[in-house]
Design an enzyme around this catalytic site. Structure first.
Site, PDB file in Angstrom:
ATOM      1  N   PHE A 287       0.810  -1.221   0.000  1.00 43.11           N
ATOM      2  CA  PHE A 287       0.000   0.000   0.000  1.00 43.11           C
ATOM      3  C   PHE A 287       0.839   1.265   0.000  1.00 43.11           C
ATOM      4  O   PHE A 287       0.402   2.311  -0.432  1.00 43.11           O
ATOM      5  CB  PHE A 287      -0.943   0.017   1.210  1.00 43.11           C
ATOM      6  CG  PHE A 287      -1.920  -1.113   1.181  1.00 43.11           C
ATOM      7  CD1 PHE A 287      -2.756  -1.272   0.093  1.00 43.11           C
ATOM      8  CD2 PHE A 287      -1.988  -2.023   2.212  1.00 43.11           C
ATOM      9  CE1 PHE A 287      -3.670  -2.317   0.047  1.00 43.11           C
ATOM     10  CE2 PHE A 287      -2.895  -3.074   2.179  1.00 43.11           C
ATOM     11  CZ  PHE A 287      -3.733  -3.217   1.087  1.00 43.11           C
TER      12      PHE A 287
ATOM     13  N   HIS B 245       1.341  -3.783  13.417  1.00 42.18           N
ATOM     14  CA  HIS B 245       0.309  -2.874  12.893  1.00 42.18           C
ATOM     15  C   HIS B 245      -1.092  -3.457  13.003  1.00 42.18           C
ATOM     16  O   HIS B 245      -2.015  -2.993  12.349  1.00 42.18           O
ATOM     17  CB  HIS B 245       0.622  -2.499  11.436  1.00 42.18           C
ATOM     18  CG  HIS B 245       1.922  -1.769  11.280  1.00 42.18           C
ATOM     19  ND1 HIS B 245       2.585  -1.669  10.087  1.00 42.18           N
ATOM     20  CD2 HIS B 245       2.673  -1.102  12.184  1.00 42.18           C
ATOM     21  CE1 HIS B 245       3.709  -0.972  10.265  1.00 42.18           C
ATOM     22  NE2 HIS B 245       3.788  -0.630  11.529  1.00 42.18           N
TER      23      HIS B 245
ATOM     24  N   CYS C  95     -20.708  -0.293  18.728  1.00 42.37           N
ATOM     25  CA  CYS C  95     -20.832  -1.389  19.695  1.00 42.37           C
ATOM     26  C   CYS C  95     -22.048  -1.137  20.594  1.00 42.37           C
ATOM     27  O   CYS C  95     -22.493   0.005  20.745  1.00 42.37           O
ATOM     28  CB  CYS C  95     -19.553  -1.449  20.536  1.00 42.37           C
ATOM     29  SG  CYS C  95     -19.511  -2.768  21.757  1.00 42.37           S
TER      30      CYS C  95
ATOM     31  N   CYS D  80     -21.988  -1.025  23.613  1.00 40.57           N
ATOM     32  CA  CYS D  80     -21.525  -0.160  24.709  1.00 40.57           C
ATOM     33  C   CYS D  80     -21.429   1.301  24.263  1.00 40.57           C
ATOM     34  O   CYS D  80     -21.105   2.177  25.054  1.00 40.57           O
ATOM     35  CB  CYS D  80     -20.170  -0.639  25.243  1.00 40.57           C
ATOM     36  SG  CYS D  80     -18.751  -0.070  24.286  1.00 40.57           S
TER      37      CYS D  80
ATOM     38  N   SER E 136      10.726  -6.101   3.811  1.00 42.96           N
ATOM     39  CA  SER E 136      10.496  -4.808   4.451  1.00 42.96           C
ATOM     40  C   SER E 136      11.608  -3.858   4.060  1.00 42.96           C
ATOM     41  O   SER E 136      12.774  -4.258   4.007  1.00 42.96           O
ATOM     42  CB  SER E 136      10.468  -4.960   5.980  1.00 42.96           C
ATOM     43  OG  SER E 136      10.464  -3.686   6.595  1.00 42.96           O
TER      44      SER E 136
ATOM     45  N   ILE F 154      11.160 -12.911  -3.090  1.00 39.06           N
ATOM     46  CA  ILE F 154      11.059 -13.558  -1.778  1.00 39.06           C
ATOM     47  C   ILE F 154      10.557 -14.996  -1.881  1.00 39.06           C
ATOM     48  O   ILE F 154      11.080 -15.904  -1.240  1.00 39.06           O
ATOM     49  CB  ILE F 154      10.145 -12.724  -0.860  1.00 39.06           C
ATOM     50  CG1 ILE F 154      10.885 -11.436  -0.491  1.00 39.06           C
ATOM     51  CG2 ILE F 154       9.757 -13.488   0.390  1.00 39.06           C
ATOM     52  CD1 ILE F 154       9.996 -10.338  -0.017  1.00 39.06           C
TER      53      ILE F 154
HETATM   54 ZN   LIG Z   1     -17.868  -1.853  23.129  1.00 37.80          ZN
END
Ligand SMILES: [Zn+2]
Length: 252
Positions: A39, A125, A159, A161, A199, A242
């Site tokens: 990316f 990440h 969510c 919550c 990398s 690779i």
């Molecule tokens: Zn939550």
């Protein structure tokens, strides 16, 4: 020291066969043969679509909607990606008991898909193949989020919550996961072979780990298409493809 002996006959097979604690560190380059683009590379998605900053995600429903819209567009393009030869080779070394843990900058879950236990994959990440609530940490599957998203006129669901639901990735402007960073340091400090694969080793904290490993006596191998800043201190540098470089280590 092990590393010095190996430096003379620096050859990937002898380094791998001689090592007892191999720590692979992987970046986007290991997944490109799986159809997942880098990316950050020129022409990559991020040069066309500005990444959404973490603060903007928190502050704007529109940004949360946009973030999920992009994620599902990605899912349609790369959702079926399978582990490549590099992933399978590292999984073979893992099964052979030579890899105590693996550090990755990738968020694509392909190391786990190749057979490395989730607990042994240190994701710097995060992971984009599931989501969590930013407030209560409850896990959500993407299929569920997509159903809510598409059933509500493309609005990002929250969510129960009240917290925001976000892919389990570390966004730009979001702090690095403390536990993952610690584990990665421990692995880098306590290995006898550090394999930096795919990398560019430019982005912090990626750049710190090869040095840590090297300072603690490990041999350093860099496999990357492009030169990196650390090529000079590496015991072996391969600017090969690779998949080609690692395919001989796949054990079925
Ligand atoms: Zn939550």
């Amino acid at each position: 020291m092990l590393a010095a002996d190996f430096a003379d006959r620096a050859d990937l097979r002898s380094l791998i066969e001689g090592a007892t604690r191999i720590v692979p560190f992987t970046g986007a380059g290991i997944s490109t043969e799986c159809g997942i683009p880098d990316f950050r590379s020129p022409g990559g998605i991020w040069t066309k679509n500005q990444p959404i900053q973490f603060d903007d995600f928190l502050n704007s429903q529109e940004m949360r909607d946009e973030s999920w819209r992009r994620r599902f567009a990605m899912e349609d393009q790369f959702g079926g990606a399978k582990p490549g030869r590099g992933h399978r080779a590292l999984a073979s070394l893992y099964r052979a008991g030579k890899v105590p843990g693996l550090i990755t900058q990738n968020i694509d879950n392909l190391h786990q898909a190749s057979g490395v236990a989730g607990k042994d994959v240190v994701e710097l990440h995060g992971n984009t193949t599931y989501a969590t609530c930013l407030s209560c940490a409850r896990r959500y599957e993407l299929a569920w989020v997509r159903q809510q998203f598409e059933g509500s006129g493309r609005r990002a669901p929250d969510c129960d919550c009240g917290g925001y639901i976000k892919t389990a990735t570390v966004s730009f402007g979001q702090s690095m996961p403390v536990e993952a960073m610690q584990r990665a340091e421990e692995l880098a400090r306590d290995c006898d072979l550090f394999l930096a694969i795919g990398s560019s080793l430019v982005v912090w904290p990626a750049a710190g780990f090869p040095l840590m490993a090297k300072r603690n006596g490990a041999a350093l191998v860099i496999i990357n298409r492009e030169p990196t800043e650390f090529d000079d201190i590496a015991d072996l540098v391969l600017h090969n493809d690779i998949g080609d470089a690692l395919a001989p280590f796949i054990v079925h």
